[in-house]
Scaffold this active site. Sequence first.
Site, PDB file in Angstrom:
ATOM      1  N   ALA A 220       0.927  -1.330   0.099  1.00  0.00           N
ATOM      2  CA  ALA A 220       0.050  -0.145  -0.043  1.00  0.00           C
ATOM      3  C   ALA A 220       0.833   1.287  -0.014  1.00  0.00           C
ATOM      4  CB  ALA A 220      -0.929  -0.059   1.158  1.00  0.00           C
ATOM      5  N   ALA A 221       2.171   1.194  -0.235  1.00  0.00           N
ATOM      6  CA  ALA A 221       2.907   2.234  -0.335  1.00  0.00           C
ATOM      7  C   ALA A 221       2.318   3.381  -1.311  1.00  0.00           C
ATOM      8  CB  ALA A 221       4.344   1.963  -0.702  1.00  0.00           C
ATOM      9  N   GLY A 222       2.000   3.201  -2.435  1.00  0.00           N
ATOM     10  CA  GLY A 222       1.404   4.020  -3.352  1.00  0.00           C
ATOM     11  C   GLY A 222       0.116   4.850  -2.893  1.00  0.00           C
ATOM     12  N   ASP A 223      -0.575   3.903  -1.992  1.00  0.00           N
ATOM     13  CA  ASP A 223      -2.026   4.282  -1.628  1.00  0.00           C
ATOM     14  C   ASP A 223      -1.695   5.504  -0.469  1.00  0.00           C
ATOM     15  OD1 ASP A 223      -3.256   2.998  -3.465  1.00  0.00           O
ATOM     16  OD2 ASP A 223      -3.311   1.247  -2.183  1.00  0.00           O
TER      17      ASP A 223
END
Length: 302
Positions: A244-247
């Site tokens: 979930a880094a991008g989120d």
Amino acid sequence: MKKILVVGSLNMDLVVQAPRHPKVGETIFGSQFHTFPGGKGANQAVAAARIGAPVTMIGRVGADGFGQQLLEIAAQEGIDAQWIEAVSGQPTGLALITVSDDGQNTIVVISGANTCLTTSDLDAAESAFDEAAALVLQLEVPMPVNQRAVELAHQKNIPVLLNPAPAQQIPIEILRQVDILIPNQHELLLISNQPDMESAIQALLGLGVKQLVVTLGEDGALLVSARERQHIPAFKVTPVDTTAAGDSFVGALAVALTQGQPLPQAARFASAAAAISVTRPGAQPSLPIRSEVEKFLKEQNA
């Protein structure tokens, strides 16, 4: 206080930990299995809510156990979920995720009830746009829904942040009305149909994209407009799970911008949130709260 409005997906993530990603036709043993709430839309909504913004979400889940769990989680996170409805005939969206020991992931998404969100649903929820300070979109719901969301936001002078994931072709009408496009390197090349990053940037600017924020993983982020370009370095951490880094980045960026931070400062804040998230397993369980991000930045500055 005006809200961040997220139109997007809600999934349940079925996550397997494995020493590495299997090759085609290969079977390997995993070490752990977890069920986590996810979906790019819901992840970004939770990320923004934990950073401290009021958040409204429009989406669909199935009339099943996973759908009920996701509705309960949204309520627990303080998200206004009145426009998230359970629909029959489709299961709640699922993501099958394999995480290797070095923290890298592969993901297969089964859209399920996310495909049931329609442009009419957005028109019925138009009052949610009236309360919004920013609109956040991804590409896990039907493209006509995203296009209608952009149109409604444009009519009401609401800035639009689009994270073009999973990567796919995007109508020019959408690109021209998006205020900030937030792709990673892979998505940048695919949506522009170009062979390298520089060609992709020039092609998208030529189509009328106002502002690009290209996330570069461990290399940070690149801010590009027709007038200027700036690199935001990444923070050095040891990754456990990058799911979930991008989120986390998108949700934190939306909050920072709506609270008045200039883009470079907001991007650094979002990078800190993303850095924290990759040190923890799971999608939504990895997302930090605001005090954690502020403490992390203070330590980095010191």
